[in-house]
Scaffold this motif. Structure first.
Motif, short mmCIF file in Angstrom:
data_model
loop_
_atom_site.label_atom_id
_atom_site.label_comp_id
_atom_site.label_asym_id
_atom_site.label_seq_id
_atom_site.Cartn_x
_atom_site.Cartn_y
_atom_site.Cartn_z
N LEU A 1 6.26 -10.08 7.47
CA LEU A 1 5.22 -9.31 6.79
C LEU A 1 5.12 -9.65 5.31
O LEU A 1 4.04 -9.61 4.73
N ASP A 2 6.24 -9.96 4.68
CA ASP A 2 6.25 -10.29 3.25
C ASP A 2 7.25 -11.41 3.01
O ASP A 2 8.38 -11.18 2.58
N PRO A 3 6.87 -12.66 3.29
CA PRO A 3 7.82 -13.77 3.28
C PRO A 3 8.30 -14.19 1.90
O PRO A 3 9.18 -15.05 1.80
N ARG A 4 7.76 -13.61 0.82
CA ARG A 4 8.19 -14.00 -0.52
C ARG A 4 8.99 -12.90 -1.21
O ARG A 4 9.16 -12.92 -2.42
N PHE A 5 9.50 -11.95 -0.44
CA PHE A 5 10.30 -10.86 -1.00
C PHE A 5 11.76 -11.24 -0.85
O PHE A 5 12.35 -11.11 0.22
N ALA A 6 12.37 -11.72 -1.93
CA ALA A 6 13.69 -12.35 -1.87
C ALA A 6 14.79 -11.46 -1.29
O ALA A 6 15.61 -11.95 -0.50
N PRO A 7 14.90 -10.16 -1.64
CA PRO A 7 16.02 -9.37 -1.11
C PRO A 7 16.10 -9.33 0.41
O PRO A 7 17.20 -9.20 0.96
N TYR A 8 14.96 -9.44 1.10
CA TYR A 8 15.00 -9.41 2.55
C TYR A 8 15.89 -10.53 3.10
O TYR A 8 16.55 -10.37 4.13
N ALA B 1 15.02 -6.64 12.83
CA ALA B 1 14.26 -5.80 11.90
C ALA B 1 14.04 -6.53 10.58
O ALA B 1 12.96 -6.45 9.98
N VAL B 2 15.06 -7.24 10.12
CA VAL B 2 14.92 -8.03 8.88
C VAL B 2 13.86 -9.11 9.06
O VAL B 2 13.02 -9.32 8.17
N LEU B 3 13.90 -9.78 10.18
CA LEU B 3 12.92 -10.85 10.43
C LEU B 3 11.50 -10.31 10.47
O LEU B 3 10.56 -10.97 10.03
N ARG B 4 11.32 -9.09 10.99
CA ARG B 4 9.98 -8.49 10.99
C ARG B 4 9.52 -8.25 9.55
O ARG B 4 8.35 -8.49 9.22
N PRO C 1 6.44 -3.67 5.59
CA PRO C 1 7.71 -4.39 5.54
C PRO C 1 8.88 -3.52 5.07
O PRO C 1 10.01 -3.72 5.51
N GLU C 2 8.61 -2.56 4.20
CA GLU C 2 9.71 -1.73 3.71
C GLU C 2 10.24 -0.80 4.80
O GLU C 2 11.44 -0.52 4.86
N ALA C 3 9.37 -0.33 5.68
CA ALA C 3 9.84 0.48 6.80
C ALA C 3 10.71 -0.35 7.73
O ALA C 3 11.77 0.12 8.19
N SER D 1 0.83 -1.20 0.00
CA SER D 1 0.00 0.00 0.00
C SER D 1 0.87 1.24 0.00
O SER D 1 0.49 2.29 -0.50
N ARG D 2 2.06 1.13 0.56
CA ARG D 2 3.02 2.24 0.54
C ARG D 2 3.32 2.65 -0.90
O ARG D 2 3.36 3.83 -1.24
N ASN D 3 3.55 1.69 -1.76
CA ASN D 3 3.85 1.99 -3.15
C ASN D 3 2.62 2.48 -3.90
O ASN D 3 2.70 3.40 -4.71
#
Length: 416
Positions: free
Chosen positions: A343-350, A336-339, A309-311, A191-193
């Motif tokens: 929130l978005d477990p399929r976002f690879a860069p995290y 913070a990365v784990l949080r 998740p981006e924050a 929603s941020r984007n």
């Protein structure tokens, strides 16, 4: 019954009879609707194809050229939306064939008829539209439905002069895609984007969303190409500049001059973004400038927006890359990365920083788990390269003398 006697009617038998009657009723309804669910063929949901969008014929009011604005919109809007954001539009001929079978000559089909026609194309979403002519002006509107639930998930509307129809159709396409994404934000965009997709260029939005799909898979070279195409169409598209800067940071390291230059450029447009996005963009730029003043701002944003998740990830980035000056530990960055991952477990860069941190902290079980998950989210060649590099990283930290003896050759074999 065999002996010629009727069974005694009890409450249990009455209830059982009611259940049987209802079962027959629903079975009859199932057969009446062609053996399909409300939204269409059940096999469509199991398909590996990108989620389909059925653009239905528009309702036309106050215009003579109803062929162009009615059935013509099926083809025009489908062409604009096809492939955008990872979605595919159902071929216009298929849509019109299912429409004819389901709706036929009905002058004013109801919502159920329209959604049933869309479902029979195998689509996941339906776009129902209307065009109203008011003097020299036109009002175009769409409603987007999720066919698995029959629920409306968004709507769009544009107005303008009748003498420039293609410009209106492009605007409607942009707004319709935003409406679709607002109901499907977990699929691609947060929603941020969505709140900040401010470009007025359809090609720019198309290229940006393509870049987002590559970025999610950590396919950074392909993402760079897509974001650069977006900026060729709209050089002021703030989110595209920010994401391109971020991507170069992954490709070339946080010391990248290209990333720093793009970060500075993105700052010129931060007033176009929401307050939350402006803080995230500022924090991202600080990774290149070393500006410690952003630390309290991004910490406050992470507390204020615990569901973004981006924050959370930008907080991790600041802790990790600005280091001890932030007052944070490796554990703080890892948390913070784990949080962000939760929130978005399929976002690879995290996962890249999760792999780094767990390895540095000696949690080798978590390290292997993060690396295995990451490998399922990225392309095979990327996964293989990362496994090779992390094997070296692991051995540098934990290897014995025999492992260290082979290290110079293994380092030479790695990409710079």
């Amino acid at each position: 019954l065999k002996s010629g006697r009727l069974p005694h009617l009890t409450w249990a038998r009455a209830i059982l009879g009611g259940v049987a009657a209802l079962s027959l009723l629903f079975a009859g309804a199932y057969l009446f609707w062609g053996g399909e669910s409300f939204i269409g063929p059940s096999e469509a949901a199991a398909s590996d194809a990108p989620e389909g969008i059925a653009i239905l014929p528009f309702k036309v009011t106050g215009l003579e050229d109803d062929a162009f604005w009615g059935e013509g919109m099926v083809d025009l809007l489908a062409t604009n939306l096809d492939g955008m954001g990872g979605y595919r539009t159902i071929d216009a001929r298929t849509v019109l064939a299912r429409w004819e079978e389901t709706v036929g000559a009905t002058a004013a089909p109801d919502l159920r008829q329209q959604l049933t026609a869309a479902g029979r194309t195998g689509a996941r979403h339906a776009v129902i539209g209307s065009v109203v002519g008011v003097g020299p002006e036109l009002r175009l509107a769409t409603e987007v439905y999720d066919l698995t639930s029959g629920r409306e998930i968004g709507r769009a509307q544009v107005e303008g002069p009748e003498d420039d129809p293609m410009a209106l159709i492009d605007q409607l396409s942009l707004e319709t895609m935003r409406a679709l994404l607002s109901g499907e934000e977990a699929n691609l965009a947060t929603s941020r984007n969505l709140a900040n997709l401010t470009t007025a260029s359809l090609p720019a939005l198309r290229a940006y969303l393509e870049g987002e799909r590559f970025y999610r898979r950590a396919a950074f070279p392909q993402a760079v190409d897509a974001y650069e195409r977006a900026l060729e169409e709209d050089s002021t598209f703030a989110l595209a500049i920010f994401r391109l800067s971020d991507t170069y940071g992954w490709l070339e390291a946080v010391s990248s001059e290209t990333a720093a230059g793009l970060g500075a450029r993105s700052m010129r447009y931060r007033d176009r973004l929401s307050a939350r996005n402006a803080v995230i963009l500022t924090a991202g730029n600080a990774l290149y400038t070393g500006d410690m003043s952003v630390v309290p701002q991004i910490e406050a944003a992470a507390r204020k927006y615990p569901d973004d998740p981006e924050a959370q990830f930008m907080l991790a980035e600041v802790y990790i890359h600005l280091g001890a000056g932030t007052g944070a530990t490796v554990e703080d960055g890892y948390e913070a990365v784990l949080r962000a991952i939760r929130l978005d477990p399929r976002f690879a860069p995290y996962y890249i920083h999760a792999i780094d941190a767990s390895l540095m902290l000696g949690d080798l079980e978590a390290y292997r788990r993060h690396l295995d998950t990451y490998a399922t989210l990225v392309d095979e060649d990327v996964a293989q390269q990362e496994r090779t590099e992390y094997a070296v990283f692991h051995d540098l930290l934990y290897g014995g003398d025999d492992v260290m003896a082979s290290m110079p050759d293994r380092l030479d074999a790695l990409d710079d």
